[in-house]
Design a protein around this motif. Structure first.
Motif, PDB file in Angstrom:
ATOM      1  N   LEU A 131     -55.541 -39.125-111.561  1.00 55.45           N
ATOM      2  CA  LEU A 131     -54.880 -40.185-110.793  1.00 55.45           C
ATOM      3  C   LEU A 131     -55.757 -40.672-109.634  1.00 55.45           C
ATOM      4  O   LEU A 131     -55.863 -41.864-109.375  1.00 55.45           O
ATOM      5  CB  LEU A 131     -53.543 -39.656-110.259  1.00 55.45           C
ATOM      6  N   ASP A 132     -56.484 -39.736-108.948  1.00 57.84           N
ATOM      7  CA  ASP A 132     -57.358 -40.148-107.835  1.00 57.84           C
ATOM      8  C   ASP A 132     -58.437 -41.105-108.337  1.00 57.84           C
ATOM      9  O   ASP A 132     -58.752 -42.109-107.699  1.00 57.84           O
ATOM     10  CB  ASP A 132     -58.029 -38.919-107.222  1.00 57.84           C
ATOM     11  N   LEU A 133     -58.949 -40.780-109.516  1.00 63.98           N
ATOM     12  CA  LEU A 133     -59.989 -41.618-110.093  1.00 63.98           C
ATOM     13  C   LEU A 133     -59.489 -43.022-110.385  1.00 63.98           C
ATOM     14  O   LEU A 133     -60.135 -44.013-110.057  1.00 63.98           O
ATOM     15  CB  LEU A 133     -60.478 -40.962-111.394  1.00 63.98           C
ATOM     16  N   ALA A 134     -58.253 -43.061-110.961  1.00 67.43           N
ATOM     17  CA  ALA A 134     -57.689 -44.364-111.308  1.00 67.43           C
ATOM     18  C   ALA A 134     -57.439 -45.198-110.064  1.00 67.43           C
ATOM     19  O   ALA A 134     -57.681 -46.399-110.042  1.00 67.43           O
ATOM     20  CB  ALA A 134     -56.376 -44.176-112.084  1.00 67.43           C
ATOM     21  N   GLU A 135     -56.947 -44.537-108.975  1.00 68.01           N
ATOM     22  CA  GLU A 135     -56.615 -45.289-107.759  1.00 68.01           C
ATOM     23  C   GLU A 135     -57.883 -45.836-107.076  1.00 68.01           C
ATOM     24  O   GLU A 135     -57.838 -46.841-106.395  1.00 68.01           O
ATOM     25  CB  GLU A 135     -55.841 -44.370-106.780  1.00 68.01           C
ATOM     26  N   ASN A 136     -59.048 -45.136-107.248  1.00 66.73           N
ATOM     27  CA  ASN A 136     -60.286 -45.552-106.576  1.00 66.73           C
ATOM     28  C   ASN A 136     -61.270 -46.268-107.509  1.00 66.73           C
ATOM     29  O   ASN A 136     -62.476 -46.320-107.250  1.00 66.73           O
ATOM     30  CB  ASN A 136     -60.982 -44.313-105.982  1.00 66.73           C
ATOM     31  N   LEU A 137     -60.636 -46.822-108.623  1.00 65.42           N
ATOM     32  CA  LEU A 137     -61.493 -47.454-109.625  1.00 65.42           C
ATOM     33  C   LEU A 137     -62.294 -48.622-109.045  1.00 65.42           C
ATOM     34  O   LEU A 137     -63.502 -48.783-109.325  1.00 65.42           O
ATOM     35  CB  LEU A 137     -60.641 -47.932-110.798  1.00 65.42           C
ATOM     36  N   ASP A 138     -61.693 -49.442-108.153  1.00 64.19           N
ATOM     37  CA  ASP A 138     -62.385 -50.599-107.559  1.00 64.19           C
ATOM     38  C   ASP A 138     -63.609 -50.127-106.758  1.00 64.19           C
ATOM     39  O   ASP A 138     -64.702 -50.696-106.862  1.00 64.19           O
ATOM     40  CB  ASP A 138     -61.437 -51.370-106.642  1.00 64.19           C
ATOM     41  N   LEU A 139     -63.338 -49.067-105.972  1.00 66.48           N
ATOM     42  CA  LEU A 139     -64.428 -48.554-105.142  1.00 66.48           C
ATOM     43  C   LEU A 139     -65.598 -48.058-106.012  1.00 66.48           C
ATOM     44  O   LEU A 139     -66.783 -48.306-105.724  1.00 66.48           O
ATOM     45  CB  LEU A 139     -63.901 -47.407-104.275  1.00 66.48           C
ATOM     46  N   LEU A 140     -65.270 -47.384-107.106  1.00 64.84           N
ATOM     47  CA  LEU A 140     -66.310 -46.868-108.001  1.00 64.84           C
ATOM     48  C   LEU A 140     -67.105 -48.006-108.633  1.00 64.84           C
ATOM     49  O   LEU A 140     -68.346 -47.902-108.791  1.00 64.84           O
ATOM     50  CB  LEU A 140     -65.680 -46.007-109.113  1.00 64.84           C
ATOM     51  N   GLU A 141     -66.376 -49.112-108.958  1.00 64.37           N
ATOM     52  CA  GLU A 141     -67.085 -50.250-109.568  1.00 64.37           C
ATOM     53  C   GLU A 141     -68.087 -50.851-108.577  1.00 64.37           C
ATOM     54  O   GLU A 141     -69.223 -51.238-108.940  1.00 64.37           O
ATOM     55  CB  GLU A 141     -66.081 -51.314-110.018  1.00 64.37           C
ATOM     56  N   VAL A 142     -67.680 -50.897-107.272  1.00 63.98           N
ATOM     57  CA  VAL A 142     -68.600 -51.422-106.242  1.00 63.98           C
ATOM     58  C   VAL A 142     -69.824 -50.520-106.134  1.00 63.98           C
ATOM     59  O   VAL A 142     -70.980 -50.982-106.053  1.00 63.98           O
ATOM     60  CB  VAL A 142     -67.872 -51.530-104.883  1.00 63.98           C
ATOM     61  N   LEU A 143     -69.546 -49.190-106.160  1.00 72.36           N
ATOM     62  CA  LEU A 143     -70.664 -48.250-106.069  1.00 72.36           C
ATOM     63  C   LEU A 143     -71.624 -48.415-107.255  1.00 72.36           C
ATOM     64  O   LEU A 143     -72.860 -48.380-107.093  1.00 72.36           O
ATOM     65  CB  LEU A 143     -70.133 -46.806-106.032  1.00 72.36           C
ATOM     66  N   ASP A 144     -71.069 -48.595-108.463  1.00 74.06           N
ATOM     67  CA  ASP A 144     -71.892 -48.812-109.655  1.00 74.06           C
ATOM     68  C   ASP A 144     -72.778 -50.053-109.479  1.00 74.06           C
ATOM     69  O   ASP A 144     -73.977 -50.038-109.824  1.00 74.06           O
ATOM     70  CB  ASP A 144     -71.009 -49.002-110.899  1.00 74.06           C
ATOM     71  N   ALA A 145     -72.180 -51.115-108.937  1.00 69.88           N
ATOM     72  CA  ALA A 145     -72.925 -52.369-108.755  1.00 69.88           C
ATOM     73  C   ALA A 145     -74.076 -52.166-107.778  1.00 69.88           C
ATOM     74  O   ALA A 145     -75.216 -52.635-108.004  1.00 69.88           O
ATOM     75  CB  ALA A 145     -71.989 -53.460-108.257  1.00 69.88           C
ATOM     76  N   LEU A 146     -73.845 -51.378-106.682  1.00 74.57           N
ATOM     77  CA  LEU A 146     -74.885 -51.125-105.705  1.00 74.57           C
ATOM     78  C   LEU A 146     -76.034 -50.294-106.331  1.00 74.57           C
ATOM     79  O   LEU A 146     -77.196 -50.537-106.084  1.00 74.57           O
ATOM     80  CB  LEU A 146     -74.315 -50.376-104.494  1.00 74.57           C
ATOM     81  N   GLU A 147     -75.630 -49.331-107.157  1.00 73.95           N
ATOM     82  CA  GLU A 147     -76.655 -48.502-107.803  1.00 73.95           C
ATOM     83  C   GLU A 147     -77.521 -49.345-108.740  1.00 73.95           C
ATOM     84  O   GLU A 147     -78.754 -49.163-108.806  1.00 73.95           O
ATOM     85  CB  GLU A 147     -75.991 -47.383-108.603  1.00 73.95           C
ATOM     86  N   ARG A 148     -76.881 -50.312-109.432  1.00 70.73           N
ATOM     87  CA  ARG A 148     -77.680 -51.169-110.351  1.00 70.73           C
ATOM     88  C   ARG A 148     -78.666 -52.013-109.545  1.00 70.73           C
ATOM     89  O   ARG A 148     -79.792 -52.244-109.973  1.00 70.73           O
ATOM     90  CB  ARG A 148     -76.717 -52.082-111.164  1.00 70.73           C
ATOM     91  N   LEU A 149     -78.231 -52.466-108.386  1.00 72.93           N
ATOM     92  CA  LEU A 149     -79.162 -53.258-107.555  1.00 72.93           C
ATOM     93  C   LEU A 149     -80.352 -52.409-107.113  1.00 72.93           C
ATOM     94  O   LEU A 149     -81.481 -52.869-107.094  1.00 72.93           O
ATOM     95  CB  LEU A 149     -78.407 -53.790-106.310  1.00 72.93           C
ATOM     96  N   ASP A 150     -80.007 -51.137-106.729  1.00 73.19           N
ATOM     97  CA  ASP A 150     -81.077 -50.258-106.316  1.00 73.19           C
ATOM     98  C   ASP A 150     -82.061 -50.018-107.463  1.00 73.19           C
ATOM     99  O   ASP A 150     -83.292 -50.031-107.269  1.00 73.19           O
ATOM    100  CB  ASP A 150     -80.526 -48.888-105.871  1.00 73.19           C
ATOM    101  N   ASP A 151     -81.510 -49.824-108.672  1.00 72.34           N
ATOM    102  CA  ASP A 151     -82.354 -49.580-109.831  1.00 72.34           C
ATOM    103  C   ASP A 151     -83.226 -50.813-110.138  1.00 72.34           C
ATOM    104  O   ASP A 151     -84.336 -50.687-110.617  1.00 72.34           O
ATOM    105  CB  ASP A 151     -81.492 -49.263-111.091  1.00 72.34           C
ATOM    106  N   GLY A 152     -82.626 -51.913-109.922  1.00 67.02           N
ATOM    107  CA  GLY A 152     -83.324 -53.128-110.241  1.00 67.02           C
ATOM    108  C   GLY A 152     -84.437 -53.335-109.234  1.00 67.02           C
ATOM    109  O   GLY A 152     -85.502 -53.820-109.553  1.00 67.02           O
TER     110      GLY A 152
END
Lengths: 152, 177
Positions: A131-152
């Motif tokens: 449930l914690d994961l589901a509630e913080n899904l938006d935050l995780l998506e933002v983190l994923d996007a930041l990591e992709r920028l860093d990788d790029g």
């Protein structure tokens, strides 16, 4: 009070019915009238009964306090009763009947059929662990996007 | 069905007999007056149910008789509940309470009514009913017969027997003034 019927003068047996009618004020039988003219026993019996009739009549006469205004009082409760009061009375009756009817119908109405919905017993309890994961899904998506920028 | 005009005529024509009849049952003029009023109101409420198979008067006397019997029953229940001696017996003590004649006559009428009520209570039911309606209330023989649902001949026979029995029971009153 001891009964002493035998001491009371009796009429001739064949005229008992006519005698009873005459004793209480209803004449009209010509045979009886003819008989009475010639029968001293029946005359004596009739006189004795009229004593009783007079006494009963006197004791049964209603006093003025009982008769005064009686008819008016009855009319006031019936034919002269205010129509509004009658309507109001029937209004109360109708209102009470409607309320009782509504209550009766409500109590008798079948219970609403069960609505389709989640069968709570079937909920997958594993979901609750994430449930914690589901509630913080938006935050995780933002983190994923930041990591992709860093990788790029 | 009785309309308002017929009902008012019924009240005026029968109120005197009705009072006598109610008093013969209840033995009290105030209660008799109440009973007559209530019976008239009951008759008025059921006037649509009246069918002209009998005269309105006899129809009403039946209602009144039943109403008086109900009152007597209630009185007996009250007497039993409250253990009030005599309350269920119908005390005719005030039968002549307000009559025109002087106090001696009133007292004599009162005592006579008491003895008459006791003697009536000892008669068979049918004789008692006939005597109440015919001799006390003053209905005609035909009205009495119709009210009780019996023939005029049977009414006369019951009246004769009741009269004889009461004469025997009330001989003490024969020579009273």
């Amino acid at each position: 009070m001891r009964s002493r019927t035998r001491d009371v003068p009796a009429p001739c047996p064949e005229f008992e019915a006519a005698f009873a009618a005459a004793a209480w004020g209803e004449e009209g039988d010509p045979a009886w009238a003819d008989h009475l003219a010639s029968c001293s026993a029946c005359r004596e019996a009739l006189a004795a009964t009229r004593d009783l009739a007079d006494r009963v009549g006197s004791a049964a006469r209603p006093p003025e306090t009982a008769t005064r205004g009686l008819a008016g009082a009855v009319m006031d409760r019936t034919t002269r009763a205010p129509r509004g009061a009658r309507v109001a009375r029937w209004g109360w009756v109708a209102g009470a009947a409607a309320t009782a009817g509504a209550a009766f119908l409500a109590l008798r109405r079948p219970a609403a059929p069960p609505q389709p919905g989640p069968a709570w017993a079937d909920v997958d309890l594993d979901l609750l662990d994430d449930l914690d994961l589901a509630e913080n899904l938006d935050l995780l998506e933002v983190l994923d996007a930041l990591e992709r920028l860093d990788d790029g | 069905m009785i309309d308002d005009a017929q009902f008012e005529r019924l009240v005026r024509d029968t109120q005197d007999k009705a009072l006598r009849l109610a008093h013969a049952f209840l033995g009290d003029w105030d209660e008799a007056r109440d009973a007559v009023q209530d019976a008239f109101v009951k008759a008025y409420r059921h006037r649509r149910a009246f069918q002209a198979r009998s005269a309105p008067g006899t129809w009403f006397f039946r209602i009144l008789s039943n109403h008086c019997r109900d009152r007597l029953r209630r009185r007996k229940v009250r007497a039993w509940l409250f253990r009030h001696p005599g309350a269920g017996d119908g005390d005719p003590g005030d039968a002549a309470a307000d009559h025109g004649p002087g106090p001696d006559r009133r007292a004599a009428d009162r005592a006579f009514c008491r003895d008459l009520a006791v003697a009536l209570g000892r008669l068979p039911a049918r004789q008692r009913e006939v005597f109440r309606l015919k001799a006390v209330a003053g209905l005609t023989l035909a009205e009495t017969a119709e009210t009780l649902g019996i023939s005029v001949g049977a009414t006369k026979a019951h009246l004769f027997r009741a009269t004889r029995a009461l004469q025997g029971a009330l001989t003490a009153w024969k020579d009273e003034p």
